[in-house]
Design a protein around this motif. Structure first.
Motif, short mmCIF file in Angstrom:
data_model
loop_
_atom_site.label_atom_id
_atom_site.label_comp_id
_atom_site.label_asym_id
_atom_site.label_seq_id
_atom_site.Cartn_x
_atom_site.Cartn_y
_atom_site.Cartn_z
N SER A 246 0.84 -1.21 0.00
CA SER A 246 0.00 0.00 0.00
C SER A 246 0.86 1.25 0.00
CB SER A 246 -0.92 0.00 1.22
OG SER A 246 -1.81 -1.08 1.20
N PHE A 247 1.90 1.24 0.83
CA PHE A 247 2.81 2.40 0.92
C PHE A 247 3.56 2.59 -0.40
CE2 PHE A 247 6.96 4.29 1.92
CZ PHE A 247 6.53 5.48 2.50
N LEU A 249 2.65 1.71 -3.46
CA LEU A 249 1.73 2.22 -4.49
C LEU A 249 1.42 3.69 -4.25
CD1 LEU A 249 -0.77 -0.78 -4.81
CD2 LEU A 249 1.00 -0.13 -6.45
N LEU A 250 1.16 4.05 -3.00
CA LEU A 250 0.84 5.44 -2.66
C LEU A 250 2.02 6.35 -2.99
CD1 LEU A 250 -1.17 7.41 -1.30
CD2 LEU A 250 -0.06 6.88 0.88
N THR A 251 3.21 5.93 -2.63
CA THR A 251 4.41 6.72 -2.89
C THR A 251 4.64 6.92 -4.38
OG1 THR A 251 5.41 5.88 -0.86
CG2 THR A 251 6.89 6.88 -2.46
N GLY A 253 2.34 7.21 -6.54
CA GLY A 253 1.23 7.96 -7.13
C GLY A 253 0.19 7.08 -7.79
N SER A 255 -3.19 5.19 -7.33
CA SER A 255 -4.33 5.13 -6.42
C SER A 255 -5.04 3.78 -6.56
CB SER A 255 -5.31 6.27 -6.70
OG SER A 255 -5.82 6.16 -8.02
N SER A 256 -5.65 3.35 -5.47
CA SER A 256 -6.40 2.09 -5.45
C SER A 256 -7.69 2.30 -4.68
CB SER A 256 -5.58 0.97 -4.81
OG SER A 256 -6.36 -0.18 -4.62
#
Length: 288
Positions: A246-247, A249-251, A253, A255-256
């Motif tokens: 999750s981190f 993917l977020l880093t 950019g 989104s999920s």
């Protein structure tokens, strides 16, 4: 059953062909007209033959020849020098990796071949030019990190939003009852909406039934722009890897709208199709 009848037929034919011989090595192919003349159906027929041979008294292994053994990601996305050879997995992971409904649909082995081999304790060897992957019925390593990153497009998804959903108990049960005749891949709930990923067409009648169940204020968006990405392992620390993925993917950019995990093998995320190659690369670099 038809499968059992076919296995018994093969077993009897093997016994009759060998008569009183006692060969040290017996090799048979998986192809057969009718049952195994389509893509990957030789995997299914090969699994039936393997079961028949084991029941006939042979020490049996199923061997599937491929260009490549299992790798840590798709070589079309990740450079070959960064990939890792997957030397061994278990059949539970194989079902998640090769399954084409809720699984990653990785394609190396037909998913319908897996139960026959697992239930009868038969190892499968995926032999490629770059090595061999063993699928073993009883393989269970120590808990660790993700081993494989895989992804696939979602043919169609429904994003269903309604204020009524936030207060109504049993929403998922009601939705699955309405959609019981449709192949549901994944369900991603939020406070007031659900995204349901499918592998089949959804009729207008089903959409109307959902609106009737949750009120005329229900908004249904048909999505054809989504993909699923999977982090997989035979025995994974899923909570840790879910947080790490999750981190990452977020880093990056990416989104999920939602994520799922299945202990101890799978962490999955719903993302946009255009982000899929980037997400595979990001998660492979971060987790593998």
């Amino acid at each position: 059953s038809t499968v059992e009848d076919l296995i018994n037929l093969y077993k009897n034919q093997i016994a009759e062909s060998l008569d009183n011989q006692n060969p040290s090595l017996l090799i048979t192919g998986g192809w057969a007209p009718g049952i195994a003349d389509k893509r990957q159906y030789s995997d299914i027929n090969g699994s039936l033959l393997a079961v028949a041979m084991k029941r006939a008294g042979f020490s049996t292994k199923s061997v599937i020849m491929k260009k490549s053994a299992l790798m840590s990601a798709d070589p079309k996305v990740i450079p070959a020098q960064e990939l890792k050879l997957i030397k061994q997995i278990n059949y539970r992971l194989a079902a998640e990796l090769f399954g084409f409904r809720s699984g990653a649909d990785a394609g190396a082995v037909h998913p319908y071949a897996i139960p026959n081999l697992e239930e009868n304790g038969i190892e499968t060897l995926i032999v490629g030019e770059n090595g061999t992957t063993v699928i073993s019925p009883d393989y269970k390593p120590k808990k660790g990190s993700a081993e494989i990153i895989a992804g696939r497009k979602v043919p169609i998804a429904l994003e269903i939003s309604s204020s009524k959903m936030a207060i109504q108990a049993g929403v998922i049960a009601r939705l699955t009852e309405i959609l019981k005749d449709v192949s549901i891949s994944q369900i991603y709930p939020t406070e007031s909406s659900f995204i349901i990923a499918f592998d089949a067409y959804i009729s207008d009648e089903k959409l109307h039934e959902i609106r009737e169940a949750f009120g005329v204020t229900t908004t249904i968006n048909v999505r054809r722009d989504l993909a699923l990405i999977f982090c997989l392992s035979s025995n994974m620390e899923v909570m840790r890897e879910n947080a790490n993925a999750s981190f990452a993917l977020l880093t990056a950019g990416i989104s999920s709208p939602g994520g799922n995990f299945k202990d101890p093998m799978v962490v999955s995320f719903l993302i946009s199709q255009e982000d899929l190659p980037k997400a595979i690369s990001v998660l492979h670099n971060s987790l593998i």
